[in-house]
Design a protein around this motif. Structure first.
Motif, PDB file in Angstrom:
ATOM      1  N   LEU A 168       0.893  -1.177   0.101  1.00  0.00           N
ATOM      2  CA  LEU A 168       0.023  -0.212  -0.096  1.00  0.00           C
ATOM      3  C   LEU A 168       0.844   1.192  -0.089  1.00  0.00           C
ATOM      4  O   LEU A 168       1.520   1.522   0.951  1.00  0.00           O
ATOM      5  N   ILE A 169       0.820   2.071  -1.253  1.00  0.00           N
ATOM      6  CA  ILE A 169       1.766   3.083  -1.325  1.00  0.00           C
ATOM      7  C   ILE A 169       1.185   4.375  -0.312  1.00  0.00           C
ATOM      8  O   ILE A 169       2.090   5.161   0.051  1.00  0.00           O
ATOM      9  N   THR A 170       0.062   4.361  -0.019  1.00  0.00           N
ATOM     10  CA  THR A 170      -0.532   5.386   1.081  1.00  0.00           C
ATOM     11  C   THR A 170       0.105   5.346   2.422  1.00  0.00           C
ATOM     12  O   THR A 170       0.329   6.376   2.990  1.00  0.00           O
ATOM     13  N   THR A 171       0.747   4.152   2.526  1.00  0.00           N
ATOM     14  CA  THR A 171       1.333   3.856   3.887  1.00  0.00           C
ATOM     15  C   THR A 171       2.539   4.729   4.205  1.00  0.00           C
ATOM     16  O   THR A 171       3.137   5.325   5.222  1.00  0.00           O
ATOM     17  N   LEU A 172       3.196   4.947   2.815  1.00  0.00           N
ATOM     18  CA  LEU A 172       4.381   5.767   2.676  1.00  0.00           C
ATOM     19  C   LEU A 172       3.896   7.177   2.445  1.00  0.00           C
ATOM     20  O   LEU A 172       4.652   8.151   3.230  1.00  0.00           O
ATOM     21  N   VAL A 173       3.000   7.462   1.531  1.00  0.00           N
ATOM     22  CA  VAL A 173       2.531   8.982   1.419  1.00  0.00           C
ATOM     23  C   VAL A 173       2.222   9.478   2.740  1.00  0.00           C
ATOM     24  O   VAL A 173       2.408  10.667   3.045  1.00  0.00           O
ATOM     25  N   GLU A 174       1.459   9.120   3.745  1.00  0.00           N
ATOM     26  CA  GLU A 174       1.089   9.507   4.788  1.00  0.00           C
ATOM     27  C   GLU A 174       1.757   9.412   6.114  1.00  0.00           C
ATOM     28  O   GLU A 174       1.662  10.236   7.082  1.00  0.00           O
ATOM     29  N   ALA A 175       3.271   8.820   5.689  1.00  0.00           N
ATOM     30  CA  ALA A 175       4.061   8.778   6.934  1.00  0.00           C
ATOM     31  C   ALA A 175       5.242   9.848   6.776  1.00  0.00           C
ATOM     32  O   ALA A 175       5.649  10.382   5.853  1.00  0.00           O
ATOM     33  N   ASP A 176       5.841  10.239   7.925  1.00  0.00           N
ATOM     34  CA  ASP A 176       6.865  11.150   7.881  1.00  0.00           C
ATOM     35  C   ASP A 176       8.322  10.548   7.974  1.00  0.00           C
ATOM     36  O   ASP A 176       9.162  11.036   7.748  1.00  0.00           O
ATOM     37  N   GLY A 177       8.279   9.127   8.468  1.00  0.00           N
ATOM     38  CA  GLY A 177       9.266   8.269   8.678  1.00  0.00           C
ATOM     39  C   GLY A 177       9.237   7.091   9.228  1.00  0.00           C
ATOM     40  O   GLY A 177       7.911   6.409   9.221  1.00  0.00           O
ATOM     41  N   VAL A 178       9.977   6.420   9.686  1.00  0.00           N
ATOM     42  CA  VAL A 178       9.859   5.082  10.312  1.00  0.00           C
ATOM     43  C   VAL A 178      10.343   5.051  11.707  1.00  0.00           C
ATOM     44  O   VAL A 178      11.443   5.728  11.838  1.00  0.00           O
ATOM     45  N   VAL A 179       9.997   4.124  12.373  1.00  0.00           N
ATOM     46  CA  VAL A 179      10.581   3.557  13.822  1.00  0.00           C
ATOM     47  C   VAL A 179      11.024   2.183  13.310  1.00  0.00           C
ATOM     48  O   VAL A 179      10.319   1.314  12.838  1.00  0.00           O
ATOM     49  N   VAL A 180      12.129   1.940  13.993  1.00  0.00           N
ATOM     50  CA  VAL A 180      12.785   0.574  13.844  1.00  0.00           C
ATOM     51  C   VAL A 180      12.473  -0.147  15.112  1.00  0.00           C
ATOM     52  O   VAL A 180      12.981   0.459  16.293  1.00  0.00           O
ATOM     53  N   ILE A 181      12.106  -1.465  15.146  1.00  0.00           N
ATOM     54  CA  ILE A 181      12.010  -2.326  16.009  1.00  0.00           C
ATOM     55  C   ILE A 181      13.177  -3.287  15.985  1.00  0.00           C
ATOM     56  O   ILE A 181      13.420  -4.058  14.943  1.00  0.00           O
ATOM     57  N   PRO A 182      14.190  -3.130  16.906  1.00  0.00           N
ATOM     58  CA  PRO A 182      15.466  -3.994  16.710  1.00  0.00           C
ATOM     59  C   PRO A 182      15.079  -5.464  16.708  1.00  0.00           C
ATOM     60  O   PRO A 182      14.129  -6.002  17.116  1.00  0.00           O
ATOM     61  N   GLN A 183      16.231  -6.106  16.154  1.00  0.00           N
ATOM     62  CA  GLN A 183      16.011  -7.548  15.831  1.00  0.00           C
ATOM     63  C   GLN A 183      15.483  -8.401  17.089  1.00  0.00           C
ATOM     64  O   GLN A 183      14.927  -9.325  17.165  1.00  0.00           O
ATOM     65  N   HIS A 184      16.279  -7.912  18.118  1.00  0.00           N
ATOM     66  CA  HIS A 184      16.409  -8.744  19.402  1.00  0.00           C
ATOM     67  C   HIS A 184      15.098  -8.272  20.398  1.00  0.00           C
ATOM     68  O   HIS A 184      15.080  -8.705  21.491  1.00  0.00           O
ATOM     69  N   SER A 185      14.409  -7.349  19.836  1.00  0.00           N
ATOM     70  CA  SER A 185      13.131  -6.801  20.795  1.00  0.00           C
ATOM     71  C   SER A 185      12.026  -7.459  20.399  1.00  0.00           C
ATOM     72  O   SER A 185      11.732  -7.838  19.226  1.00  0.00           O
ATOM     73  N   SER A 186      11.056  -7.569  21.360  1.00  0.00           N
ATOM     74  CA  SER A 186       9.745  -8.313  21.249  1.00  0.00           C
ATOM     75  C   SER A 186       8.651  -7.188  20.760  1.00  0.00           C
ATOM     76  O   SER A 186       7.534  -7.344  20.508  1.00  0.00           O
ATOM     77  N   GLY A 187       9.089  -5.964  20.796  1.00  0.00           N
ATOM     78  CA  GLY A 187       8.228  -4.735  20.543  1.00  0.00           C
ATOM     79  C   GLY A 187       8.395  -3.491  21.203  1.00  0.00           C
ATOM     80  O   GLY A 187       9.359  -3.491  22.095  1.00  0.00           O
ATOM     81  N   LEU A 188       7.450  -2.568  20.954  1.00  0.00           N
ATOM     82  CA  LEU A 188       7.605  -1.421  21.746  1.00  0.00           C
ATOM     83  C   LEU A 188       6.300  -0.967  22.642  1.00  0.00           C
ATOM     84  O   LEU A 188       4.981  -1.937  22.146  1.00  0.00           O
ATOM     85  N   TYR A 189       6.212  -0.005  23.470  1.00  0.00           N
ATOM     86  CA  TYR A 189       5.031  -0.092  24.310  1.00  0.00           C
ATOM     87  C   TYR A 189       4.634   1.498  24.107  1.00  0.00           C
ATOM     88  O   TYR A 189       5.503   2.297  23.858  1.00  0.00           O
TER      89      TYR A 189
END
Length: 416
Positions: A385-406
């Protein structure tokens, strides 16, 4: 049992970057351009100054050029009186010479006359006659002036080879009288779109078809990062055709990007073609990143070749993380590892985000402001879905060894 290699499994992001950074790239060619055509280009030579800048002592304020010791002890209650010997005109040499007890009127940027070593601002004087002023505040030697070599000294290294020229860098070159400069040539990056379902943007589509988004997205990403993008058209899923087009592209390009030919499938031939065209061939196929897992990285005849996924979001993520570091090397840019390679902001996450351990997730976010606090709002959706890029300002990276963010976590947003 056969030993497993990185060619047999999905590699981590770190492993993929290490393989790419270890590639030996051919020397970057250079060219000489007028400085007005060199914005954003990378210097192919060290630049030294052949002269002092500004080249003469000049005033930084409108006022009076004085011999500073003459003003010592001056105050509003006990001013110092100085005789005006003349006026310095802007853009002309200062032919006046002042002696102790004298001053010369001088504009901002004007040349200081011989015998002066400071400037008293108009605001700290009163004119009490046609050729007499009273000074109400003392000045120190060197106050409100610029020395002849205070900006740049003759023989000084001004800009280093490998530096990407910014607007003020070009301004400095102009100030030194340098009008032509050697820069590295922009690398040519060929784009090959693959897929029986892909059609050009101007063409009406029927069910089962999609317009070519990726080559236009990549064209912009390549251009804004110092490369020259060459779109080679849309190639059908035919092995012989893809091999022929890729072979020609390798001969004339510094890098080749194939989109849509990296997923597992009987009609996806990119892996096979890259492997057959030359050594070392495939470096890796599949990376533990989302989106972008099917990424192929390879090298054919000293030319880096990437097989990018077909989904637009995955294409962007793969470009930013894997293609861009190599592209910057191909531009000749000297990478300073201690500087961030992109703009970032810190923001508070508005939702919980889960991620499987062992995979690096790149989550599109929109940055909002609420009562002085920046918020990172996830934009969830499939990578097609290209709109998820169009509407975004950037990305948040969840590291490989993490199970997520709160929700409420402070996160780094990598801005597009």
């Amino acid at each position: 049992m056969k030993n497993e290699t990185v060619r047999d499994r999905a590699v981590t992001v770190e492993e993929a970057l290490k393989l790419l950074s270890g590639l030996s790239l051919p020397p970057v060619r250079d060219e000489t351009l007028p400085i007005e055509d060199s914005y954003g280009r990378v210097l192919a030579e060290d630049v030294y100054s052949n002269e002092n800048l500004p080249g003469f002592r000049r005033s930084t304020m409108d006022g009076y050029a004085v011999h500073a010791p003459d003003t010592f002890g001056a105050s509003e209650g006990m001013p110092v009186y100085l005789r005006i010997t003349g006026t310095i005109k802007m853009g002309f040499p200062a032919h006046i010479k002042i002696s102790p007890g004298e001053a010369a009127e001088v504009p901002t940027g004007g040349m200081l006359p011989e015998g002066s070593d400071a400037v008293v601002m108009y605001e700290h004087t009163n004119r009490v006659g046609d050729d007499l002023i009273e000074v109400l505040r003392p000045v120190a030697p060197g106050e409100n002036i610029v020395r002849e070599d205070e900006d740049i000294r003759e023989g000084q290294l001004v800009l280093k080879r490998g530096h990407r020229l910014r607007a003020h860098d070009v301004g400095a070159l102009a100030g030194l009288g340098i009008t032509r400069i050697r820069v590295y040539r922009r690398p040519l990056v060929s784009i090959i779109s693959t897929g029986d379902e892909i059609v050009p943007p101007h063409q009406p589509i029927r069910h089962g078809q999609v317009r070519d988004i990726n080559s236009y997205n990549l064209h912009g990403l390549i251009t804004e990062n110092g490369g020259i993008a060459l779109k080679l058209g849309i190639i059908k899923d035919e092995y012989a055709v893809l091999k022929s087009v890729l072979s020609e592209a390798i001969e004339k390009s510094d890098m080749v990007l194939i989109t849509g030919g990296s997923s597992v499938g009987t009609r996806d031939f990119a892996h096979r073609v890259i492997e057959e065209l030359g050594s070392p061939g495939i470096l890796f196929h599949r990376v533990t990143i989302k989106p972008g897992k099917p990424l192929i990285g390879g090298m054919v005849k000293d030319v880096p070749v990437f097989g990018l996924p077909g989904h637009p979001v995955a294409v962007t993520v793969c470009f930013e993380n894997f293609v861009l570091p190599l592209l910057r090397r191909l531009t000749g840019e000297l990478i300073r590892e201690y500087l961030p390679d992109r703009r970032t902001v810190r923001a508070r996450l508005t939702h919980n985000l889960s991620s499987p351990v062992g995979r690096e997730d790149h989550i599109r976010v929109r940055v909002e402001e609420n009562n002085g606090t920046l918020l990172a709002v996830p934009i969830l959706g499939k990578s097609g879905l290209i709109t998820t890029l169009v509407e975004a300002d950037g990305v948040v990276v969840i590291p490989q060894h993490s199970s997520g963010l709160y929700e409420g976590d402070e996160v780094e947003v990598r801005l597009f």
